[in-house]
Design an enzyme around this catalytic site. Structure first.
Site, PDB file in Angstrom:
ATOM      1  N   SER A   1     -24.892  94.972  -2.218  1.00  0.00           N
ATOM      2  CA  SER A   1     -24.774  95.116  -0.765  1.00  0.00           C
ATOM      3  C   SER A   1     -23.450  94.596  -0.186  1.00  0.00           C
ATOM      4  O   SER A   1     -22.886  95.245   0.690  1.00  0.00           O
ATOM      5  CB  SER A   1     -25.953  94.447  -0.065  1.00  0.00           C
ATOM      6  OG  SER A   1     -27.121  95.191  -0.329  1.00  0.00           O
TER       7      SER A   1
ATOM      8  N   LYS B   1     -38.920  89.805   1.200  1.00  0.00           N
ATOM      9  CA  LYS B   1     -39.147  90.836   2.219  1.00  0.00           C
ATOM     10  C   LYS B   1     -40.422  90.628   3.038  1.00  0.00           C
ATOM     11  O   LYS B   1     -40.525  91.118   4.160  1.00  0.00           O
ATOM     12  CB  LYS B   1     -39.184  92.234   1.564  1.00  0.00           C
ATOM     13  CG  LYS B   1     -37.829  92.669   1.032  1.00  0.00           C
ATOM     14  CD  LYS B   1     -37.854  94.092   0.501  1.00  0.00           C
ATOM     15  CE  LYS B   1     -36.530  94.441  -0.141  1.00  0.00           C
ATOM     16  NZ  LYS B   1     -36.434  95.855  -0.511  1.00  0.00           N
TER      17      LYS B   1
ATOM     18  N   ASN C   1     -36.569  94.445   5.512  1.00  0.00           N
ATOM     19  CA  ASN C   1     -35.345  94.344   4.699  1.00  0.00           C
ATOM     20  C   ASN C   1     -34.100  94.195   5.571  1.00  0.00           C
ATOM     21  O   ASN C   1     -32.994  94.115   5.037  1.00  0.00           O
ATOM     22  CB  ASN C   1     -35.195  95.550   3.760  1.00  0.00           C
ATOM     23  CG  ASN C   1     -34.637  96.751   4.486  1.00  0.00           C
ATOM     24  OD1 ASN C   1     -34.981  96.994   5.631  1.00  0.00           O
ATOM     25  ND2 ASN C   1     -33.763  97.491   3.832  1.00  0.00           N
TER      26      ASN C   1
ATOM     27  N   ASP D   1     -35.653 100.448   4.213  1.00  0.00           N
ATOM     28  CA  ASP D   1     -35.977 101.015   2.900  1.00  0.00           C
ATOM     29  C   ASP D   1     -36.809 102.277   3.093  1.00  0.00           C
ATOM     30  O   ASP D   1     -36.663 103.255   2.357  1.00  0.00           O
ATOM     31  CB  ASP D   1     -36.828 100.039   2.073  1.00  0.00           C
ATOM     32  CG  ASP D   1     -36.033  98.844   1.581  1.00  0.00           C
ATOM     33  OD1 ASP D   1     -34.827  98.993   1.347  1.00  0.00           O
ATOM     34  OD2 ASP D   1     -36.638  97.767   1.423  1.00  0.00           O
TER      35      ASP D   1
ATOM     36  N   GLY E   1     -45.048 106.298  -8.169  1.00  0.00           N
ATOM     37  CA  GLY E   1     -44.889 104.834  -8.186  1.00  0.00           C
ATOM     38  C   GLY E   1     -45.269 104.248  -6.839  1.00  0.00           C
ATOM     39  O   GLY E   1     -44.709 104.631  -5.814  1.00  0.00           O
TER      40      GLY E   1
ATOM     41  N   GLY F   1     -45.378 100.758  -6.157  1.00  0.00           N
ATOM     42  CA  GLY F   1     -45.007  99.349  -6.056  1.00  0.00           C
ATOM     43  C   GLY F   1     -44.349  99.106  -4.704  1.00  0.00           C
ATOM     44  O   GLY F   1     -44.548  99.874  -3.755  1.00  0.00           O
ATOM     45  N   GLY F   2     -43.536  98.044  -4.610  1.00  0.00           N
ATOM     46  CA  GLY F   2     -42.891  97.697  -3.341  1.00  0.00           C
ATOM     47  C   GLY F   2     -42.033  98.835  -2.811  1.00  0.00           C
ATOM     48  O   GLY F   2     -42.091  99.183  -1.623  1.00  0.00           O
ATOM     49  N   ALA F   3     -41.242  99.455  -3.682  1.00  0.00           N
ATOM     50  CA  ALA F   3     -40.343 100.524  -3.235  1.00  0.00           C
ATOM     51  C   ALA F   3     -41.147 101.752  -2.807  1.00  0.00           C
ATOM     52  O   ALA F   3     -40.893 102.338  -1.751  1.00  0.00           O
ATOM     53  CB  ALA F   3     -39.377 100.880  -4.358  1.00  0.00           C
TER      54      ALA F   3
ATOM     55  N   TYR G   1     -30.835 103.804 -10.122  1.00  0.00           N
ATOM     56  CA  TYR G   1     -29.431 104.215  -9.996  1.00  0.00           C
ATOM     57  C   TYR G   1     -28.582 103.824 -11.210  1.00  0.00           C
ATOM     58  O   TYR G   1     -27.381 104.106 -11.256  1.00  0.00           O
ATOM     59  CB  TYR G   1     -28.804 103.694  -8.703  1.00  0.00           C
ATOM     60  CG  TYR G   1     -28.830 102.201  -8.532  1.00  0.00           C
ATOM     61  CD1 TYR G   1     -27.902 101.391  -9.164  1.00  0.00           C
ATOM     62  CD2 TYR G   1     -29.790 101.592  -7.736  1.00  0.00           C
ATOM     63  CE1 TYR G   1     -27.924 100.013  -9.010  1.00  0.00           C
ATOM     64  CE2 TYR G   1     -29.823 100.225  -7.572  1.00  0.00           C
ATOM     65  CZ  TYR G   1     -28.892  99.443  -8.212  1.00  0.00           C
ATOM     66  OH  TYR G   1     -28.928  98.089  -8.066  1.00  0.00           O
TER      67      TYR G   1
ATOM     68  N   GLY H   1     -30.142 107.638  -7.282  1.00  0.00           N
ATOM     69  CA  GLY H   1     -30.580 106.395  -6.659  1.00  0.00           C
ATOM     70  C   GLY H   1     -29.541 105.725  -5.768  1.00  0.00           C
ATOM     71  O   GLY H   1     -29.907 104.941  -4.884  1.00  0.00           O
TER      72      GLY H   1
END
Ligand code: ATR
Length: 286
Positions: free
Chosen positions: A25, A74, A95, A111, A136, A138-140, A234, A255
């Site tokens: 970032s 987060k 985020n 996100d 998927g 999960g968190g993402a 990515y 990604g």
């Protein structure tokens, strides 16, 4: 006089995480700030879990513009904020924090829509109105599922190795969007006919990071013609799944676009202007 571009009027922004040393970032946001000519320094903010609330309040005390928040903070940052944007509240994760002029600390989730804007760079708008497939949960995957519905998808189909986690996400999506369809698919049993109405596909599992040994998250042959696929992994930039989708003639996006997408939306929240996505991508590619 300035050193490293930092002078007496420079303001601060950053990314809060633990650890945070691997983050892309600062390079990415630094490129967007330079392209916009803004006198803001974006720095890594390593914050131990027991110091999260103190650090968030410190943003106000130190006059930060705001910050990004990454793993594992987060969810923990939310209780130290004054207000949550409605989408962040629905997702249950933040985020991006903005410190408003009067010191109010507001939490956002970019996100969720970063993935959609990343895919929209290469896919036609019609794709986003169809059912979205989230691979998927999960968190993402959770954030992306909300982002797809916010972007107008008529429904979402969830595919996850652990069915209970997909069910849990399905319950929160149904509560937040009672007028949309939410389906949970069973990975070993999924057929092309189950996916016939899919427009956007978001691959959010970690499969593909180890291309030699990871199985494919989904057989690309099951996806309908006209689907557009966003890969969240990515590194490598072209995963075996993304390559298989492209070989099948589907629109594919990597990604980095998702990473740039969330960062560009955070930039817009802080500064009220568009970020230079090309400059951001160039700063973190390779
Ligand atoms: P993130 O925040 O990046 O989404 P996460 O919350 O740990 O990370 O989620 C990882 C995702 O990758 C999950 O969907 C996980 O599936 P499970 O919920 O069944 O754990 C998925 N995943 C990881 N390794 C996998 C594997 N070998 N096969 C299938 N799915 C896998």
């Amino acid at each position: 006089m300035t050193v490293n571009g930092i002078g007496g009027k420079t303001r601060l922004a950053g990314v809060m995480g633990w650890p945070v040393s691997h983050t892309k970032s600062p390079a990415m946001q630094g490129a967007a700030l330079a392209a916009a000519g803004l006198d803001v320094a974006y720095v890594p903010l390593p914050v131990a879990p027991e110091r999260v609330a103190e650090a968030v309040r410190g943003l106000r005390a130190l006059g930060f513009v705001g910050c990004n928040v990454t793993v594992p903070h987060k969810i923990a940052v939310m209780e130290a904020l004054d207000r949550l944007d409605p989408l962040a509240e629905k997702v249950g994760a933040v985020n991006t924090i903005k410190v408003e002029e009067d010191g109010t600390l507001v939490g956002y989730n970019t996100d969720a829509q970063g993935a959609v804007t990343g895919l929209a760079e290469v896919a036609p708008a019609s794709v986003f109105a169809r059912e979205a497939l989230i691979v998927g949960t999960g968190g993402a995957g959770r954030g992306v599922a909300f982002g797809a519905l916010e972007a107008g998808a008529r429904g979402v189909a969830l595919l996850n190795r652990t069915a209970a986690k997909a069910q849990e996400l399905a319950d929160s999506l149904r509560a937040a969007y009672p007028d949309r369809s939410v389906r949970v698919l069973d990975p070993p049993a999924v057929k092309a006919s189950d996916l016939a109405e899919i427009g956007a596909v978001y691959q959010t599992t970690s499969l593909g990071m180890k291309p030699e040994s990871d199985p494919l998250p989904l057989d690309a042959a099951l996806l309908p013609e006209g689907a557009a696929v966003l890969e969240a992994v990515y590194a490598p930039l072209e995963t075996p799944f993304l390559a298989a989708c492209r070989a099948r003639g589907l629109i594919g996006q990597d990604g980095l676009a998702m990473l740039v997408g969330q960062g560009a939306l955070s930039f817009h929240i802080w500064f009220g202007r568009e970020a230079d996505r090309d400059a951001m991508r160039r700063a973190i590619a390779g």
